[in-house]
Design a protein around this motif. Structure first.
Motif, PDB file in Angstrom:
ATOM      1  N   ALA A 179      17.382 -75.561  61.763  1.00  0.00           N
ATOM      2  CA  ALA A 179      17.289 -74.236  61.154  1.00  0.00           C
ATOM      3  C   ALA A 179      18.665 -73.584  61.126  1.00  0.00           C
ATOM      4  O   ALA A 179      19.342 -73.513  62.152  1.00  0.00           O
ATOM      5  N   ARG A 231       8.523 -72.837  56.383  1.00  0.00           N
ATOM      6  CA  ARG A 231       9.408 -72.293  55.351  1.00  0.00           C
ATOM      7  C   ARG A 231      10.721 -73.062  55.359  1.00  0.00           C
ATOM      8  O   ARG A 231      11.310 -73.287  56.415  1.00  0.00           O
ATOM      9  N   GLN A 275      12.559 -69.046  50.389  1.00  0.00           N
ATOM     10  CA  GLN A 275      12.106 -70.274  51.030  1.00  0.00           C
ATOM     11  C   GLN A 275      10.868 -70.802  50.317  1.00  0.00           C
ATOM     12  O   GLN A 275      10.086 -70.035  49.774  1.00  0.00           O
ATOM     13  N   HIS A 325      16.120 -70.895  58.855  1.00  0.00           N
ATOM     14  CA  HIS A 325      15.033 -71.746  58.378  1.00  0.00           C
ATOM     15  C   HIS A 325      15.560 -73.158  58.213  1.00  0.00           C
ATOM     16  O   HIS A 325      16.764 -73.365  58.033  1.00  0.00           O
TER      17      HIS A 325
END
Length: 149
Positions: free
Chosen positions: A40, A83, A126, A141
């Protein structure tokens, strides 16, 4: 192809290096090399990582491409429930959603919450379960990179 596109939380140049074949960790699907990150990062960090590989965050001009990428993810044991940052952002001057390649999202783009208001503090997009969410560009993300073949 170089295009200067400035938006909050992301570097401004999209550069695609055409490749003859995909190099690990990228996989070929259709006419692109794709990599689905399991780490992420913020939108700017994710875009920088994709650009360092010679590509950019993935763009989805058609629902077929979303399905192609999600089918690839499912076939490789990658969930579609989380996401993942993609190459779309809110142009804060025009208050319109654009792709990093300079084209605009069309009116049939699959937003998860179609009544969502345009909020300049939620300027990045996303993909999750075949539809788009917006959130702050500083949120972290997982992300999807693409390199054109």
């Amino acid at each position: 192809m170089n295009m200067n596109i400035a938006h909050p939380g992301s570097p401004g140049t999209k550069t695609f290096s055409k490749k003859a074949e995909c190099v690990s960790p990228y996989s070929q699907i259709g006419d692109i090399c794709i990599w689905v990150s399991s780490s992420a990062l913020t939108n700017a960090e994710a875009r920088w990582k994709c650009q360092m590989d010679g590509g950019d965050l993935v763009t989805f001009h058609t629902f077929d491409k979303i399905q192609l990428v999600e089918d690839f993810m499912a076939a490789n044991g990658i969930g579609v429930n989380g996401r993942r940052s993609v190459g779309a952002y809110l142009d804060v001057l025009s208050l319109k959603w654009d792709w990093v390649d300079g084209s605009g999202l069309n009116s049939s783009s699959p937003w998860c919450a179609p009544d969502n208001t345009l909020d300049p503090t939620e300027g990045c997009v996303q993909l999750q379960n075949s539809c788009f969410h917006d959130s702050s560009c500083s949120d972290t993300h997982e992300y999807i990179c693409e390199i054109m073949m």
